[in-house]
Design an enzyme around this catalytic site. Structure first.
Site, mmCIF file in Angstrom:
data_model
loop_
_atom_site.group_PDB
_atom_site.id
_atom_site.type_symbol
_atom_site.label_atom_id
_atom_site.label_comp_id
_atom_site.label_asym_id
_atom_site.label_seq_id
_atom_site.Cartn_x
_atom_site.Cartn_y
_atom_site.Cartn_z
ATOM 1 N N PRO A 117 0.802 -1.365 -0.053
ATOM 2 C CA PRO A 117 0.222 -0.237 0.138
ATOM 3 C C PRO A 117 1.055 1.058 0.009
ATOM 4 O O PRO A 117 0.371 2.412 -0.226
ATOM 5 C CB PRO A 117 -0.783 0.215 1.136
ATOM 6 C CG PRO A 117 -0.349 -1.240 2.067
ATOM 7 C CD PRO A 117 0.692 -1.880 1.084
ATOM 8 N N GLU A 124 1.609 -5.919 7.574
ATOM 9 C CA GLU A 124 2.479 -5.248 8.604
ATOM 10 C C GLU A 124 3.906 -4.509 7.901
ATOM 11 O O GLU A 124 4.221 -3.705 8.567
ATOM 12 C CB GLU A 124 2.806 -6.219 9.594
ATOM 13 C CG GLU A 124 1.395 -6.473 10.649
ATOM 14 C CD GLU A 124 0.612 -7.685 9.888
ATOM 15 O OE1 GLU A 124 -0.114 -8.336 10.683
ATOM 16 O OE2 GLU A 124 0.756 -7.976 8.993
ATOM 17 N N ASP A 166 -8.666 0.918 -26.079
ATOM 18 C CA ASP A 166 -8.398 2.303 -26.500
ATOM 19 C C ASP A 166 -9.002 3.402 -25.642
ATOM 20 O O ASP A 166 -8.821 4.489 -25.251
ATOM 21 C CB ASP A 166 -8.687 2.698 -27.885
ATOM 22 C CG ASP A 166 -7.906 1.927 -28.914
ATOM 23 O OD1 ASP A 166 -6.878 1.323 -28.364
ATOM 24 O OD2 ASP A 166 -8.478 1.819 -30.144
ATOM 25 N N ARG A 186 -2.726 -8.514 -20.804
ATOM 26 C CA ARG A 186 -3.731 -8.284 -21.865
ATOM 27 C C ARG A 186 -3.120 -7.294 -22.869
ATOM 28 O O ARG A 186 -3.578 -7.305 -24.069
ATOM 29 C CB ARG A 186 -5.132 -7.701 -21.368
ATOM 30 C CG ARG A 186 -4.829 -6.302 -20.618
ATOM 31 C CD ARG A 186 -6.137 -5.980 -20.097
ATOM 32 N NE ARG A 186 -7.038 -5.850 -20.856
ATOM 33 C CZ ARG A 186 -7.396 -4.923 -21.669
ATOM 34 N NH1 ARG A 186 -6.788 -3.818 -21.701
ATOM 35 N NH2 ARG A 186 -8.499 -4.886 -22.467
HETATM 36 CL CL1 6GU Z 1 -0.252 -3.646 -3.167
HETATM 37 N N1 6GU Z 1 -1.330 -4.511 -0.686
HETATM 38 C C1 6GU Z 1 -2.136 -4.423 0.201
HETATM 39 N N2 6GU Z 1 -1.767 -5.002 1.453
HETATM 40 N N3 6GU Z 1 -3.319 -3.452 0.327
HETATM 41 C C2 6GU Z 1 -3.196 -2.647 -0.656
HETATM 42 C C3 6GU Z 1 -2.390 -2.844 -1.791
HETATM 43 C C4 6GU Z 1 -1.157 -3.727 -1.888
HETATM 44 N N4 6GU Z 1 -2.877 -2.030 -2.695
HETATM 45 C C5 6GU Z 1 -3.823 -1.500 -2.244
HETATM 46 N N5 6GU Z 1 -4.108 -1.884 -0.989
#
Ligand code: 6GU
Length: 244
Positions: A91, A118, A171, A156
């Site tokens: 995240p 974590e 597109d 894709r």
């Molecule tokens: Cl890549 N990992 C986690 N744990 N939560 C997320 C994420 C990734 N992308 C959005 N939320």
């Protein structure tokens, strides 16, 4: 395009790619997906992939050793280029977008590391990983679902994976505007009629209508996508009329 994924939940990747476009790409030999269990690169009796954080604090962190070994093993076994991107799904990463997907699709090899929320040993960030990517501002339990999204979006774009009918559709987002409204048959469904212009056979009018509906929809739903500098004077005049 070859994807190598490191995860503690390898079976999460089975059903998403058991059918559909990516499956076809794999069957056609255009896409390779190799999923590796991080536990296979541990050496202790409990096959542990996480540990407490120095300095104290809640939550466990992913240990560095199995991740480094996993990436090294992938490089050796699959002949993955030394400079192939090593992507950490987290995240804290850069938000995945179509331009970033297009950049990744130009690579031959991608190594994806899925982690738990974590966090990771900072040495993984600094010395193993080349990119950190998030799929949006919400919390997932781990990087697996994000890796699945990334694989689908990138695969894709690999030449030949989409049929010609399908590729036209991509597109719409690449153009920077949302798709205009579309209707298959019937022309009248329970009294809900298809806009008259689409039945007119007048291709210039249809093109103009579609352009305006794309602009209208983008203006209403995603004004952040409207880059005024790529719009024609006609586009801008139409947007001005919407603002009034
Ligand atoms: Cl890549 N990992 C986690 N744990 N939560 C997320 C994420 C990734 N992308 C959005 N939320």
């Amino acid at each position: 395009m070859r994807f190598n994924v490191l995860t503690i939940f390898p079976r999460m990747f089975d059903s998403p790619f058991a059918e559909g476009v990516v499956r076809r790409g794999i069957d056609a030999g255009l896409v390779e997906l190799h999923v590796h269990d991080i536990r296979d690169y541990t050496h202790d009796r409990h096959r542990s992939t996480d540990d407490y954080t120095f300095g104290g604090g809640p939550g466990m962190l992913m240990k560095p050793e199995p991740l480094f070994e996993g990436v090294e093993s992938i490089r050796e076994k699959h002949g993955t280029r030394e400079d192939a991107p090593v992507i950490l799904l987290t995240p804290q990463g850069e938000r995945l977008s179509q331009p970033l997907v297009e950049k990744l699709a130009a690579e031959d090899d991608l190594i994806l590391i899925c982690g738990r929320y974590e966090g990771f040993d900072e040495r993984v960030r600094e010395n193993l990983v080349t990119h950190e990517i998030s799929i949006g501002d919400y919390v997932l339990n781990g990087g697996e679902a994000a890796a699945i999204v990334l694989v689908e979006a990138v695969a894709r774009l690999v030449p030949g994976v989409l049929g010609s009918n399908e590729s036209a559709r991509s597109d719409s987002f690449s153009s920077g505007l949302l798709q205009y409204p579309q209707y298959p048959r019937p022309a009248d469904f329970r009294g809900m009629a298809v806009p008259e212009v689409l039945l007119s056979g007048d291709h210039a009018r249809i093109e103009e209508w579609r352009r305006r509906e794309s602009l209208r929809r983008t203006f209403e739903r995603r004004p952040d996508l409207l880059e005024e500098d790529v719009l024609s004077p006609e586009d801008r005049a139409f947007l001005d009329s919407l603002r009034k």
